[in-house]
Design a protein around this motif. Structure first.
Motif: not given
Length: 369
Positions: A110-122, A176-188
């Motif tokens: 979420x921090x990386x996405x906010x830094x790259x696209x200046x959009x806050x994921x709440x 924003x399910x893709x962000x949860x999915x990406x986090x799950x794959x990285x953690x896996x």
């Protein structure tokens, strides 16, 4: 289901059954209590700015959307194969480790996405979604693909296709399910490959595993599968006949396997020569030899000392070469070893199945799990 997950039901998968019943039941119950949804949302803004750390627990356990509940429950049901393969404690350790890692990875992404696209994921989708997506890592690397049917000539439907379709449906259920999915794959990937020794840091203790087995396993243990239950009926008589032949062949293999384990164990190895004869010669049995014409009445009857002129020649069963001399591919052995089988059993299974990794893997998953 196209997936090869061994026997049907939730036998030897009490943790998977508990997750399905408890989490799905709470999710359905909350649909009638919408006034409490705001307490269980996975709000990153409330966690970081208002220090509501409890949302990292409750917001990441119960789904607030029934579509997400259905898809995640279907995935958990099919991923029960890992609980059977590795045991409930190791399966619980994987879920717990990835559940902790996804909390950190979600905040970082979420921090990386906010830094790259200046959009806050709440806010992110609530539920046990990160560990569910992380289970795709061992599913992709450990379960081999078995072709089921061709589609449009070049595309082949495999035993894993339906799982990926359900995962894709879950992936596209919210923005924003893709962000949860990406986090799950990285953690896996981090947990599955034991990066930086994470498995020794995040695991279920032995005492907790014994306590859970003592208290919860009697409630959530599933009955063993029955062999006399009929399979799903096919659309045609040919399909139904083939299904009956497959069931009989599996019962024959299981009986031979049990007999081999009782009488033919030599140094921990199974006598695989007795397990695969029906499969190895099955194609030959489907092509019987042509019938010879009957002798005419005018022809003399042969004497008992001489062979009948029309009798088919006696064919001896071809002697198969010794299995120890058949080479096996090391990459196929490594794939079976990664699934939890011993190296010797993997080599013997590949030799007995003529290096057919799909046949060897399916048999090991169904009868050695």
């Amino acid at each position: 289901m196209f997936t090869t997950t061994g026997s049907r039901g939730l036998y030897k998968a009490p943790l998977s059954k508990a997750l399905l019943l408890v989490l799905s039941g709470l999710s359905v119950l909350l649909t009638f209590l919408p006034q409490y949804h705001h307490l269980l949302t996975y709000s990153l803004l409330a966690i970081t700015e208002q220090r509501q750390v409890w949302r990292l627990v409750f917001g990441r356990l119960i789904c607030l959307d029934l579509k997400d509940t259905f898809c995640s429950s279907l995935l958990i049901y099919n991923f029960r194969i890992f609980e059977r393969r590795f045991g409930s404690r190791k399966f619980a350790s994987f879920l717990f480790g990835t559940w902790v890692l996804t909390a950190l990875v979600d905040l970082l992404l979420a921090k990386v996405f906010h830094f790259l696209f200046e959009y806050q994921v709440d806010e992110l989708p609530a539920g046990l979604l990160g560990p569910v997506f992380s289970l795709f890592v061992p599913f992709y690397s450990s379960i081999p693909k078995v072709p089921v049917t061709p589609l449009l000539g070049q595309i082949s439907i495999t035993n894993k296709s339906l799982m990926y379709i359900v995962g894709l449906q879950l992936l596209t259920s919210s923005p924003f399910m893709w962000l949860v999915a990406l986090g799950g794959v990285v953690s896996g990937m981090l947990y599955h490959y034991n990066t930086l020794g994470i498995q020794r840091l995040l695991f279920v203790p032995q005492w907790l595993s014994h306590s859970g087995a003592y208290l919860l396993e009697p409630l959530f243990s599933g009955p063993p599968p029955t062999t006399d239950s009929p399979p799903g009926m096919g659309a045609t008589l040919d399909v139904q006949r083939q299904q009956r032949m497959d069931v009989l062949d599996q019962e024959l293999l299981l009986a031979q396997f049990n007999q081999a384990r009782r009488n033919q164990r030599q140094g921990g190895l199974i006598n695989w020569n007795r397990l695969f004869p029906s499969l190895r010669h099955r194609r030959q049995n489907h092509h019987p030899e042509p019938q010879q014409p009957h002798p005419s009445p005018q022809q003399p009857h042969p004497s008992p000392q001489q062979p009948h002129p029309y009798a088919p020649p006696v064919q001896l069963e071809p002697t198969a070469p010794p299995l120890d001399n058949l080479p096996v591919a090391e990459d196929q052995v490594a794939r079976l070893v990664e699934m939890g089988f011993s190296r010797l059993d993997a080599q013997e299974a590949l030799r007995a199945s003529n290096n057919d990794i799909n046949m060897a893997t399916n048999f090991l998953l169904q009868h050695l799990g």
